[in-house]
Enzyme design. Structure first.
Site, PDB file in Angstrom:
ATOM      1  N   ASP A 185      64.929  38.271  41.722  1.00  0.00           N
ATOM      2  CA  ASP A 185      66.202  38.971  41.901  1.00  0.00           C
ATOM      3  C   ASP A 185      66.301  39.492  43.334  1.00  0.00           C
ATOM      4  OD1 ASP A 185      68.580  40.302  41.467  1.00  0.00           O
ATOM      5  OD2 ASP A 185      67.920  41.262  39.624  1.00  0.00           O
ATOM      6  N   ASP A 186      67.216  38.931  44.105  1.00  0.00           N
ATOM      7  CA  ASP A 186      67.454  39.364  45.492  1.00  0.00           C
ATOM      8  C   ASP A 186      66.307  39.010  46.437  1.00  0.00           C
ATOM      9  OD1 ASP A 186      69.720  40.456  44.378  1.00  0.00           O
ATOM     10  OD2 ASP A 186      69.355  42.499  45.035  1.00  0.00           O
ATOM     11  N   CYS A 190      74.264  38.082  41.461  1.00  0.00           N
ATOM     12  CA  CYS A 190      73.429  37.721  40.316  1.00  0.00           C
ATOM     13  C   CYS A 190      74.133  37.121  39.104  1.00  0.00           C
ATOM     14  CB  CYS A 190      72.610  38.924  39.892  1.00  0.00           C
ATOM     15  SG  CYS A 190      73.589  40.345  39.399  1.00  0.00           S
ATOM     16  N   HIS A 214      72.164  40.218  32.027  1.00  0.00           N
ATOM     17  CA  HIS A 214      73.341  40.557  32.849  1.00  0.00           C
ATOM     18  C   HIS A 214      74.506  39.579  32.707  1.00  0.00           C
ATOM     19  CE1 HIS A 214      74.459  43.081  36.638  1.00  0.00           C
ATOM     20  NE2 HIS A 214      75.075  43.473  35.521  1.00  0.00           N
ATOM     21  N   ASP A 274      68.039  34.455  42.696  1.00  0.00           N
ATOM     22  CA  ASP A 274      69.435  34.408  42.245  1.00  0.00           C
ATOM     23  C   ASP A 274      70.447  34.538  43.376  1.00  0.00           C
ATOM     24  OD1 ASP A 274      68.960  37.093  42.800  1.00  0.00           O
ATOM     25  OD2 ASP A 274      69.974  37.841  40.997  1.00  0.00           O
ATOM     26  N   ASN A 275      70.026  34.997  44.539  1.00  0.00           N
ATOM     27  CA  ASN A 275      70.884  35.090  45.719  1.00  0.00           C
ATOM     28  C   ASN A 275      70.019  35.479  46.902  1.00  0.00           C
ATOM     29  OD1 ASN A 275      71.944  37.730  43.790  1.00  0.00           O
ATOM     30  ND2 ASN A 275      70.837  38.215  45.670  1.00  0.00           N
TER      31      ASN A 275
END
Length: 442
Positions: free
Chosen positions: A29-30, A67, A119, A262-263
């Protein structure tokens, strides 16, 4: 003599890929492009480095700028904008009848599990079990406090669950997600499985255990940079534990493992959002997307081009795959490997990557369409040319980059090549016509 002839006939079959491989999809994540050591990051990531060395690194793997859209693309094989999902969101993202990736795999005999961040609907009644997962665990909402497991202050703050039942546990979030994933793997028997592990690391708020802080190299100065480095190292160790579990249980040789983010990385304030207070280190997150331009939230390379590794020893040759691919490609790829055949047109925007990853088939030139939060910016890559459209004050500005000669998007060619801009704008408009054609209705 007959046995020799029989063995010769069987050899091609022995080398063929199994019809139903198990799949483990791990998503950080990130995590920034240069947060990993195999892209020059300073925090040690030995397990990821080894996966990259032995597997296939997809050097142009695109995701969404944030996300929930990336997760929508993975679960559906379609651009997130088709569902009207462009921002992190707590409302249900998908229509109830969506043929999701786990639903498709379940229909051909797979066992399915998610352990980590969902999410795509932050109420229990919108959770992963309603969309094809046999077992679910982690955060129904977004990134959580690593020790209290709570989302932002508000109606979705209490979010930690097992099979959509809210629970309370102690321990660090990375350890809990890993423990659940490994335990589930050890319980598998003969059926193929799909394990989806969406970690919350390295999403804010970051606060790491002392045991990991002591392992951070002395070159990292400052409280938050040391916590961030520890978070990356902790994540890397978690990936190693999952792979080790596959090996110990004899499942590794028939399991395709994917790792990505995710990004792009974020430089947001670590405790600048409305998470319940837990003595978080202060300051902006030191994520690195270098040398790429942009960060989380943007359609530039630094916001949408993520580290990605595909690993399947004996099936995928080690090396790099440089053709553009996107998060939406994994559902068509996995479904093909699993033998799933849809009864209706699922309108996939993604493509099956297996021929180009495993069989050295040269991929055709393709389009990579990206939508940022609120449709305020979009990009459209065709070949090496990338169009960026930014909307501000009801006016749209076009930018054009040649990623072959300018991978860091430092030279805007829009004024020099107006005809090419117009051509790509027209192609984008055609591609975008399907946006919002599958919006979830409550």
């Amino acid at each position: 003599m007959k046995w020799i002839v029989l063995l010769l006939l069987l050899c091609p079959l022995l080398n063929a890929a199994p019809s139903k491989p198990s799949i483990v999809f791990i998503i950080a994540d990130d995590l920034g492009w240069a947060d990993v050591a195999f892209h020059g990051g300073n925090a040690p990531t030995p397990h990821l480095d080894q996966l990259a060395k032995e597997g296939v690194e997809l050097t142009h793997h695109y995701v969404a700028p944030v996300c929930s859209p990336t997760r929508t693309g993975l679960m559906t094989g379609r651009c997130w904008s088709r569902f009207g999902v462009t921002t992190p969101q707590n409302n249900r993202a998908l229509p109830w009848d969506t043929v999701t990736l786990p639903r498709a795999l379940k229909s051909v005999g797979y066992e399915t599990c998610i352990t980590g961040k969902w999410h795509l609907g932050s109420k229990p009644e919108w959770g992963p079990n309603h969309f094809g997962f046999d077992h679910s665990y982690g955060s129904l909402a977004g990134g959580v406090g690593p020790w209290d497991h709570r989302y932002k202050t508000g109606p979705f703050s209490e979010t930690w669950h097992r099979n959509e039942k809210l629970i309370t546990e102690t321990g660090h979030v990375t350890d809990l997600i890993t423990k659940e994933a490994c335990a589930w793997l050890t319980q598998r028997k003969d059926a193929p499985f799909f394990l989806y592990v969406p970690f919350t690391a390295v999403h804010l708020p970051v606060k790491e255990p002392q045991e990991w802080l002591t392992k951070v190299p002395a070159s990292f100065a400052g409280n938050l940079p040391r916590h961030y480095a520890a978070c990356i190292m902790h994540l890397d160790d978690a990936v190693g534990k999952i792979v080790s579990t596959l090996e110990k249980t004899g499942q590794r040789e028939n399991t395709l493992v994917i790792f990505t983010s995710d990004n792009g990385g974020s430089n947001a304030e670590n405790n600048g959002q409305t998470y319940p207070a837990d003595d978080y280190p202060t300051g902006p997150l030191p994520a690195s997307n270098q040398p790429l331009h942009g960060q989380k939230g943007s359609v530039y390379e630094g916001g949408t081009r993520a580290p990605c590794i595909a690993s399947w020893p004996g099936r995928l040759k080690a090396g790099q795959h440089d053709a553009p691919v996107q998060i939406i490609d994994w559902m068509p790829t996995f479904c093909t490997l699993a033998g799933f055949k849809a009864e209706t047109d699922l309108k996939w925007d993604g493509v099956n990557l297996w021929p180009q990853l495993a069989e050295d088939v040269k991929p055709p030139v393709r389009s990579i369409y990206t939508v940022a939060p609120g449709f305020k910016s979009r990009s459209f890559r065709v070949g090496d040319l990338k169009l960026v459209l930014q909307t501000k004050n009801n006016a749209e500005k076009a930018e054009l980059y040649d990623l072959a000669s300018d991978p860091n998007e430092s030279k805007d060619l829009a004024t020099q090549l107006p005809a090419k801009v117009a051509e790509l704008q027209a192609a984008l408009a055609v591609y975008a016509k399907a946006d919002k054609d599958a919006v979830a209705n409550d």
